[in-house]
Design a protein around this motif. Structure first.
Motif, PDB file in Angstrom:
ATOM      1  N   PHE A   1       0.812  -1.205   0.000  1.00 61.79           N
ATOM      2  CA  PHE A   1       0.000   0.000   0.000  1.00 61.79           C
ATOM      3  C   PHE A   1       0.850   1.262   0.000  1.00 61.79           C
ATOM      4  O   PHE A   1       1.934   1.294   0.556  1.00 61.79           O
ATOM      5  CB  PHE A   1      -0.869   0.046   1.265  1.00 61.79           C
ATOM      6  CG  PHE A   1      -2.134  -0.758   1.173  1.00 61.79           C
ATOM      7  CD1 PHE A   1      -3.045  -0.510   0.170  1.00 61.79           C
ATOM      8  CD2 PHE A   1      -2.412  -1.735   2.112  1.00 61.79           C
ATOM      9  CE1 PHE A   1      -4.212  -1.228   0.097  1.00 61.79           C
ATOM     10  CE2 PHE A   1      -3.582  -2.467   2.048  1.00 61.79           C
ATOM     11  CZ  PHE A   1      -4.486  -2.219   1.031  1.00 61.79           C
ATOM     12  N   ASP A   2       0.302   2.313  -0.579  1.00 63.85           N
ATOM     13  CA  ASP A   2       0.844   3.646  -0.383  1.00 63.85           C
ATOM     14  C   ASP A   2       0.019   4.232   0.754  1.00 63.85           C
ATOM     15  O   ASP A   2      -1.190   4.036   0.814  1.00 63.85           O
ATOM     16  CB  ASP A   2       0.664   4.468  -1.660  1.00 63.85           C
ATOM     17  CG  ASP A   2       1.115   5.904  -1.481  1.00 63.85           C
ATOM     18  OD1 ASP A   2       2.010   6.142  -0.646  1.00 63.85           O
ATOM     19  OD2 ASP A   2       0.588   6.781  -2.179  1.00 63.85           O
ATOM     20  N   GLY A   3       0.668   4.930   1.648  1.00 69.14           N
ATOM     21  CA  GLY A   3      -0.099   5.456   2.777  1.00 69.14           C
ATOM     22  C   GLY A   3       0.506   6.700   3.362  1.00 69.14           C
ATOM     23  O   GLY A   3       1.599   7.127   2.976  1.00 69.14           O
TER      24      GLY A   3
ATOM     25  N   ARG B   1      -3.771   3.683   0.235  1.00 73.32           N
ATOM     26  CA  ARG B   1      -4.306   3.655  -1.128  1.00 73.32           C
ATOM     27  C   ARG B   1      -3.600   2.572  -1.928  1.00 73.32           C
ATOM     28  O   ARG B   1      -2.384   2.469  -1.897  1.00 73.32           O
ATOM     29  CB  ARG B   1      -4.094   5.013  -1.803  1.00 73.32           C
ATOM     30  CG  ARG B   1      -4.619   5.099  -3.217  1.00 73.32           C
ATOM     31  CD  ARG B   1      -4.527   6.534  -3.726  1.00 73.32           C
ATOM     32  NE  ARG B   1      -5.033   6.639  -5.080  1.00 73.32           N
ATOM     33  CZ  ARG B   1      -4.288   6.497  -6.180  1.00 73.32           C
ATOM     34  NH1 ARG B   1      -2.995   6.251  -6.053  1.00 73.32           N
ATOM     35  NH2 ARG B   1      -4.813   6.596  -7.373  1.00 73.32           N
TER      36      ARG B   1
END
Lengths: 153, 365
Positions: free
Chosen positions: B21-23, B54
């Motif tokens: 995930f990107d976060g 995301r």
């Protein structure tokens, strides 16, 4: 059809801009970069290293220079495609851009990516883990050079 | 419904194991003060920790989630504010899960709920269909307008009390750029209560906006409502961008009729004394970017409202608000604001002198 014409005009404009901005780098390298769908570490290293040391001629020399000067990690494989956040980190270190508090503390690529997003160099919807195209990479480099030349960091 | 949400959460977490995930998130702390008399000032502190993740799903869509923990005095809330899947199929976009949505007025319905929205967009025509259920939100975080005693805000610090149950539908037809950059929007909003028919709410809004001349823009909207009785709200604004200091100068006016009521709580007054019901608000505002890191905005409002003596609309109050955001680095911002309500109708008990302000700091990571 109209979109294709726009792309051709944009790439041509970019080429002219870079020919002026990155005068130390060969036109061939810029042409190859524009056509690249996913930028490789050694390819990016060439643009970063020659920005600091214009006498560098090959991608292998450039990668060694970047590793030595901690612009990229030692484990970077020359032919591996870069992610957008890795490229952002390399740009921040090469051009000595100041980041926010989190970047100042960690120097992480993640926060370099956020910083270039905040400066408007990278799209707000960009995925940091996706690969970066050559034309997008050149746009970011041009923005960094313009910022540094304008006295901003 | 709760089972569905649980299954979605488990599915979301399972997918997160397979993908990276990107976060990110924000940490913010705000100190508010308010005073109703010249000698007493009350302070309150609120701390909010927000985190988001995301996961792009190739080029067709993404999964996003956001949650926050908020502590204000003795009250703490933990909430999921976004849990959404977005898919794009050419000009058609599908969103499903928990996400925020607003009607064309931006005042009547503007809240987070659980549902789906399908939209189609082209240069000359856009259409969307939104459906949601409001009953699973935490009432400590979402504020409904009270209607016949249906809404009770959460009182226990840790108890999650659900918001009123409504099935919401919004159908929208818009023309983003029909002629000379003019944008027209028509939408219909219905909130149907599964329990009591008399609590159903229906709204129709027509809105338009666009340039008048270069650097001068307008917005105009009119909303009809039916909540057992017909009601009306209209608003308009003009904004001029002079082209220096990223400045804007605006004038706006809003009228809400006697039988009008919005879905989400809100109103023109700084002290929350007035809702959008039998009220006229005329506002002027200026905003400018100073010293490249500071944004300053000043607004002044003249408000007329129903007085409780003879139910006639009379001048109520004048209020101003000065707010500034200082952002010297990209991930740290400091916000400062001060505002005051000055009563005009001193016989009315619904208006009293009020001074308020806040100082906040936020760090994004």
């Amino acid at each position: 059809m109209r979109s294709n014409k726009k792309n051709i005009v944009a790439v041509f404009g970019l080429f002219l801009l870079l020919a002026v901005k990155i005068n130390a780098q060969s036109a061939d390298a810029v042409s190859e970069m524009i056509a690249t769908p996913a930028v490789r570490f050694s390819q990016a290293a060439y643009f970063m290293a020659t920005a600091i040391e214009p006498s560098i001629e090959t991608e292998a020399e450039a990668l060694a220079f970047c590793v030595e000067n901690e612009l990229c990690t030692r484990s970077a494989h020359p032919d591996a495609p870069m992610t957008v956040s890795e490229f952002a980190g390399m740009c921040m270190r090469t051009y000595g851009l100041k980041g926010g508090i989190m970047y100042a503390i960690t120097k992480a690529n993640h926060y370099a990516f956020r910083e270039l997003q905040a400066k408007g160099f990278i799209s707000k919807t960009a995925d940091p883990r996706s690969t970066i195209s050559g034309s997008n990479a050149l746009i970011i480099i041009t923005e960094c050079i313009t910022l540094v030349e304008g006295g901003g960091r | 419904m709760k089972k569905t949400v649980t299954v979605l959460c488990i599915l979301f977490c399972s997918i997160s194991v397979l993908f990276a995930f990107d976060g990110g998130g924000t940490l913010s702390d705000t100190v508010d003060f308010y005073s109703t008399t010249p000698v007493t000032v009350e302070f309150s502190n609120s701390f909010v920790f927000t985190t988001w993740i995301r996961q792009p799903l190739g080029k067709v869509g993404s999964l996003t989630a956001e949650g926050n923990y908020k502590n204000a005095g003795k009250k703490s809330t933990l909430d999921v504010t976004l849990l959404k899947a977005t898919m794009n199929f050419g000009p058609v976009k599908l969103e499903a899960g928990r996400f925020g949505f607003a009607d064309a007025s931006g005042i009547i319905y503007n809240m987070t709920a659980d549902g789906a929205n399908i939209s189609f967009g082209s240069r000359f025509l856009a259409a969307s269909l939104y459906g949601a259920y409001t009953g699973l939100m935490n009432s400590n975080s979402v504020s409904f307008t009270e209607l016949q005693g249906t809404y009770v805000a959460g009182t226990s610090p840790y108890e999650i009390q659900a918001t009123p149950k409504y099935i919401t539908g919004i159908a929208r037809l818009a023309s983003p750029s029909l002629f000379f950059g003019q944008s027209l929007t028509l939408d219909g909003l219905a909130l149907v209560s599964p329990d009591k028919k008399e609590q159903n709410r229906y709204y129709g809004t027509f809105a338009m906006n666009g340039p008048i001349v270069r650097k001068l823009y307008y917005t105009l909207s009119g909303s009809l409502s039916y909540i057992n009785k017909p009601g009306f709200m209209g608003k308009g604004s003009i904004v001029w961008y002079p082209g220096i200091l990223s400045a804007s100068l605006s004038m706006a006016a809003t009228y809400a009729g006697k039988n009008f009521s919005t879905v989400v709580a809100g109103g023109p007054s700084l002290n929350g004394a007035l809702g959008w019901k039998h009220v006229v608000d005329a506002q002027v505002g200026i905003s400018a970017k100073l010293a490249s890191v500071t944004v300053l905005s000043i607004t002044g409002d003249l408000i007329a409202a129903e007085n409780e003596i003879d139910s006639k609309m009379t001048m109520h109050s004048f209020q101003y608000k000065i707010a500034s955001i200082i952002q010297s680095v990209s991930d740290l911002s400091i916000s400062v604001s001060v505002g005051q309500v000055i009563p005009i109708n001193k016989k009315s008990s619904s208006v009293s002198p009020y001074l308020t302000g806040s100082v906040g700091v936020a760090l994004a990571f």
